[in-house]
Enzyme design. Structure first.
Site, PDB file in Angstrom:
ATOM      1  N   GLU A   1      44.727  31.734  29.395  1.00 52.88           N
ATOM      2  CA  GLU A   1      43.389  31.242  29.100  1.00 52.88           C
ATOM      3  C   GLU A   1      42.338  32.350  29.084  1.00 52.88           C
ATOM      4  OE1 GLU A   1      43.627  26.649  30.407  1.00 52.88           O
ATOM      5  OE2 GLU A   1      43.234  27.997  32.068  1.00 52.88           O
TER       6      GLU A   1
ATOM      7  N   CYS B   1      35.553  36.260  30.051  1.00 45.70           N
ATOM      8  CA  CYS B   1      36.501  36.465  31.137  1.00 45.70           C
ATOM      9  C   CYS B   1      37.904  36.440  30.534  1.00 45.70           C
ATOM     10  CB  CYS B   1      36.301  35.330  32.146  1.00 45.70           C
ATOM     11  SG  CYS B   1      37.474  35.370  33.502  1.00 45.70           S
TER      12      CYS B   1
ATOM     13  N   CYS C   1      50.577  34.820  37.563  1.00 49.91           N
ATOM     14  CA  CYS C   1      50.248  35.876  38.521  1.00 49.91           C
ATOM     15  C   CYS C   1      51.304  35.883  39.612  1.00 49.91           C
ATOM     16  CB  CYS C   1      48.867  35.628  39.132  1.00 49.91           C
ATOM     17  SG  CYS C   1      48.265  37.029  40.122  1.00 49.91           S
TER      18      CYS C   1
ATOM     19  N   CYS D   1      48.017  34.187  46.025  1.00 51.76           N
ATOM     20  CA  CYS D   1      46.864  33.868  46.869  1.00 51.76           C
ATOM     21  C   CYS D   1      46.803  32.347  47.032  1.00 51.76           C
ATOM     22  CB  CYS D   1      45.573  34.394  46.249  1.00 51.76           C
ATOM     23  SG  CYS D   1      45.617  36.183  46.020  1.00 51.76           S
TER      24      CYS D   1
ATOM     25  N   CYS E   1      44.310  29.904  44.882  1.00 50.76           N
ATOM     26  CA  CYS E   1      44.113  30.141  43.447  1.00 50.76           C
ATOM     27  C   CYS E   1      45.115  29.345  42.612  1.00 50.76           C
ATOM     28  CB  CYS E   1      44.261  31.629  43.156  1.00 50.76           C
ATOM     29  SG  CYS E   1      44.041  32.033  41.414  1.00 50.76           S
TER      30      CYS E   1
ATOM     31  N   GLY F   1      45.961  36.490  36.216  1.00 52.25           N
ATOM     32  CA  GLY F   1      46.720  37.713  36.445  1.00 52.25           C
ATOM     33  C   GLY F   1      46.012  38.742  37.297  1.00 52.25           C
ATOM     34  N   GLU F   2      46.774  39.732  37.708  1.00 47.86           N
ATOM     35  CA  GLU F   2      46.259  40.850  38.499  1.00 47.86           C
ATOM     36  C   GLU F   2      46.247  42.078  37.579  1.00 47.86           C
ATOM     37  OE1 GLU F   2      44.832  41.794  41.439  1.00 47.86           O
ATOM     38  OE2 GLU F   2      45.005  43.748  40.492  1.00 47.86           O
TER      39      GLU F   2
ATOM     40  N   SER G   1      38.632  41.285  45.452  1.00 47.01           N
ATOM     41  CA  SER G   1      38.726  39.955  46.063  1.00 47.01           C
ATOM     42  C   SER G   1      39.019  40.106  47.547  1.00 47.01           C
ATOM     43  CB  SER G   1      39.844  39.156  45.380  1.00 47.01           C
ATOM     44  OG  SER G   1      39.503  38.951  44.026  1.00 47.01           O
ATOM     45  N   LEU G   2      37.978  40.056  48.352  1.00 51.07           N
ATOM     46  CA  LEU G   2      38.144  40.318  49.789  1.00 51.07           C
ATOM     47  C   LEU G   2      38.469  39.022  50.541  1.00 51.07           C
ATOM     48  CD1 LEU G   2      38.066  42.663  51.782  1.00 51.07           C
ATOM     49  CD2 LEU G   2      35.637  42.218  52.127  1.00 51.07           C
TER      50      LEU G   2
ATOM     51  N   ASN H   1      36.622  26.489  44.017  1.00 54.33           N
ATOM     52  CA  ASN H   1      36.834  25.512  42.949  1.00 54.33           C
ATOM     53  C   ASN H   1      38.195  24.853  43.154  1.00 54.33           C
ATOM     54  OD1 ASN H   1      34.417  26.101  41.388  1.00 54.33           O
ATOM     55  ND2 ASN H   1      35.374  28.092  41.071  1.00 54.33           N
TER      56      ASN H   1
ATOM     57  N   CYS I   1      36.221  29.932  38.295  1.00 53.01           N
ATOM     58  CA  CYS I   1      37.060  30.925  38.976  1.00 53.01           C
ATOM     59  C   CYS I   1      38.214  30.236  39.700  1.00 53.01           C
ATOM     60  CB  CYS I   1      36.265  31.672  40.041  1.00 53.01           C
ATOM     61  SG  CYS I   1      34.781  32.430  39.444  1.00 53.01           S
TER      62      CYS I   1
HETATM   63  N1  SAH Z   1      43.723  38.888  40.358  1.00 44.47           N
HETATM   64  C1  SAH Z   1      42.408  39.446  40.269  1.00 44.47           C
HETATM   65  C2  SAH Z   1      41.623  38.856  39.127  1.00 44.47           C
HETATM   66  C3  SAH Z   1      41.224  37.403  39.318  1.00 44.47           C
HETATM   67  S1  SAH Z   1      39.498  37.326  39.394  1.00 44.47           S
HETATM   68  C4  SAH Z   1      41.695  39.286  41.595  1.00 44.47           C
HETATM   69  O1  SAH Z   1      42.277  38.675  42.486  1.00 44.47           O
HETATM   70  O2  SAH Z   1      40.602  39.787  41.777  1.00 44.47           O
HETATM   71  C5  SAH Z   1      39.226  35.705  39.873  1.00 44.47           C
HETATM   72  C6  SAH Z   1      38.397  35.586  41.135  1.00 44.47           C
HETATM   73  O3  SAH Z   1      38.314  34.201  41.506  1.00 44.47           O
HETATM   74  C7  SAH Z   1      39.038  36.306  42.287  1.00 44.47           C
HETATM   75  O4  SAH Z   1      38.091  36.843  43.156  1.00 44.47           O
HETATM   76  C8  SAH Z   1      39.757  35.165  42.953  1.00 44.47           C
HETATM   77  O5  SAH Z   1      40.070  35.450  44.279  1.00 44.47           O
HETATM   78  C9  SAH Z   1      38.753  34.051  42.816  1.00 44.47           C
HETATM   79  N2  SAH Z   1      39.362  32.733  42.974  1.00 44.47           N
HETATM   80  C10 SAH Z   1      40.665  32.412  42.902  1.00 44.47           C
HETATM   81  N3  SAH Z   1      40.857  31.117  43.105  1.00 44.47           N
HETATM   82  C11 SAH Z   1      39.640  30.583  43.307  1.00 44.47           C
HETATM   83  C12 SAH Z   1      39.176  29.261  43.533  1.00 44.47           C
HETATM   84  N4  SAH Z   1      40.034  28.248  43.568  1.00 44.47           N
HETATM   85  N5  SAH Z   1      37.861  29.069  43.673  1.00 44.47           N
HETATM   86  C13 SAH Z   1      37.001  30.098  43.580  1.00 44.47           C
HETATM   87  N6  SAH Z   1      37.378  31.370  43.349  1.00 44.47           N
HETATM   88  C14 SAH Z   1      38.680  31.606  43.227  1.00 44.47           C
END
Ligand code: SAH
Length: 385
Positions: free
Chosen positions: A97, A110, A117, A121, A124, A185-186, A239-240, A316, A359
């Site tokens: 997507e 985006c 992925c 996490c 996600c 993806g990463e 993504s911390l 989300n 996100c």
């Molecule tokens: N894999 C990369 C790129 C993804 S960016 C990364 O982890 O950074 C997408 C962002 O949305 C990341 O910061 C991810 O942690 C965050 N994210 C993932 N699932 C989410 C959710 N359910 N609600 C809000 N943010 C989320």
């Protein structure tokens, strides 16, 4: 598709130097590469026949050996807030997507870097799908190319249909001014294909985006952050999601391999090397998990005095998740704790939620054939460098 067609080189996958070598192989001068890029990226033309300032023979040769092929659109959706989501074909069974987020002062695209992925996490949606494969450079550049064309085409249709004097959206809102690698993806696990794609986004003859308008987001593949610092200077987002290793191990399992202190060192190194302004730290707000005032203070202690910004992302939800979103008042309190300690913090406005385009909601259509996971289970197998 015939064998010859599948062997044609997709020019969307070639940064300028590679395109020059390709053109040289066909007997063309290097400036032909710049002409081609001008047609492809400035004018959105994909058919060699239409590139009228190229010699006819050269165009014939190109048509036989090359192509400009963006991913095929399988479906598209439009959110009530104007956000757009496209489902794009990876192959017969798999899809990924891409999302466009219009705002008054910018239009952010985006893009995805992988089909699925492998990072696992827990909060996600993409992770639930598993990992299928890396996207090629051409598939990543092709997303931008396609979105620009689609948005322009729609704009033309709107202009034709508009009644004279009707008010339309501001120009910035309609076009792609920013690109974020925050889709499925990463990106740093697909390093080899991502770096050339970044080059094409930044190249004056490519999309000519400024480095501050291209953001790569990573879950924290530390060695690849060091490598990235040698290759490019795009904005970095990390993504911390947790202020301590125990919690981050649970939420972002790659943390077990590369804990927070190591990750932060890599971030500051990236800024030093690339003369960057700051790193954005993404922090998803999960009710009762990582959203307390004490956790905000712990986060502030990690980042105080460093060139860092925190972007709080309201969680989300997606089918099957056990997490819930922190209430707005809790998110605001968390932000205020950070601000009071001199750490810049903003709350990301949720966009496209009604079409699952926000996100962490991107799921595409991933049939996980590899069962390779990074992070908690198997580490390193799918990291292509
Ligand atoms: N894999 C990369 C790129 C993804 S960016 C990364 O982890 O950074 C997408 C962002 O949305 C990341 O910061 C991810 O942690 C965050 N994210 C993932 N699932 C989410 C959710 N359910 N609600 C809000 N943010 C989320």
């Amino acid at each position: 598709m015939t064998a010859a067609a599948t062997q044609r080189t997709n020019l969307l996958g070639l940064p300028r130097a590679a395109l020059e070598s390709f053109v040289a192989q066909l007997g063309g001068q290097p400036f032909r590469a710049r002409q081609l890029m001008n047609w492809m990226y400035k004018r959105g033309v994909g058919s060699f026949a239409d590139m009228t300032d190229l010699a006819r023979d050269f165009r014939t040769l190109l048509a036989a050996q090359a192509e400009v092929r963006a991913p095929q659109i399988l479906s598209q959706q439009r959110s009530g807030d104007g956000t757009r989501k496209w489902l794009l074909r990876a192959d017969a069974a798999q899809a990924f997507e891409m999302v466009f987020i219009p705002e008054p002062d910018r239009g952010t695209l985006c893009i995805s870097s992988q089909v699925g992925c492998a990072l696992d996490c827990s909060f996600c949606a993409t992770a639930q799908q598993g990992f299928n494969r890396n996207l090629s450079t051409a598939e990543m550049v092709g997303q931008v190319w396609l979105a620009v064309r689609e948005l322009e085409r729609e704009e033309q249709q709107r202009a034709l249909a508009a009644t004279p004097g009707a008010v339309s959206a501001p120009a910035d809102e309609r076009r792609v001014s920013n690109v974020v690698l925050m889709g499925m993806g990463e990106p740093l696990a697909n390093f080899r294909n991502v770096v050339p794609a970044l080059r094409i986004l930044l190249d004056d003859f490519g999309f000519d985006l400024s480095r501050r308008r291209v953001t790569l987001s990573t879950s924290g593949l530390v060695p690849q952050i060091y490598k990235l610092a040698q290759e490019t200077n795009v904005a970095l987002a990390v993504s911390l999601h947790a202020p301590d290793d125990a919690l981050r191990n649970e939420l972002v399992p790659i943390n077990r391999k590369h804990p927070i202190a190591e990750l932060l060192r890599a971030c500051w190194h990236y800024l030093d090397e690339q003369n960057g302004r700051s790193v954005t730290f993404e922090y998803v707000m999960l009710e009762g998990v990582n959203d307390s005032a004490a956790q905000a203070r712990a986060l502030a202690r990690l980042l105080q005095g460093h060139p860092a910004k925190v972007n709080l992302i309201p969680f989300n939800p997606f089918p099957g998740t056990h997490y819930t979103r922190s209430p707005a008042s809790v998110i605001e309190r968390f932000r205020d704790e950070l601000l009071q300690r001199g750490v810049l913090a903003t709350i990301r406005r949720t966009r496209g939620e009604d079409i699952d385009a926000a996100c962490g909601q991107l799921a595409g259509r991933v049939i996980d054939r590899t069962t390779v996971r990074l992070g908690s289970k198997v580490i390193g197998v799918a990291v292509q460098t």
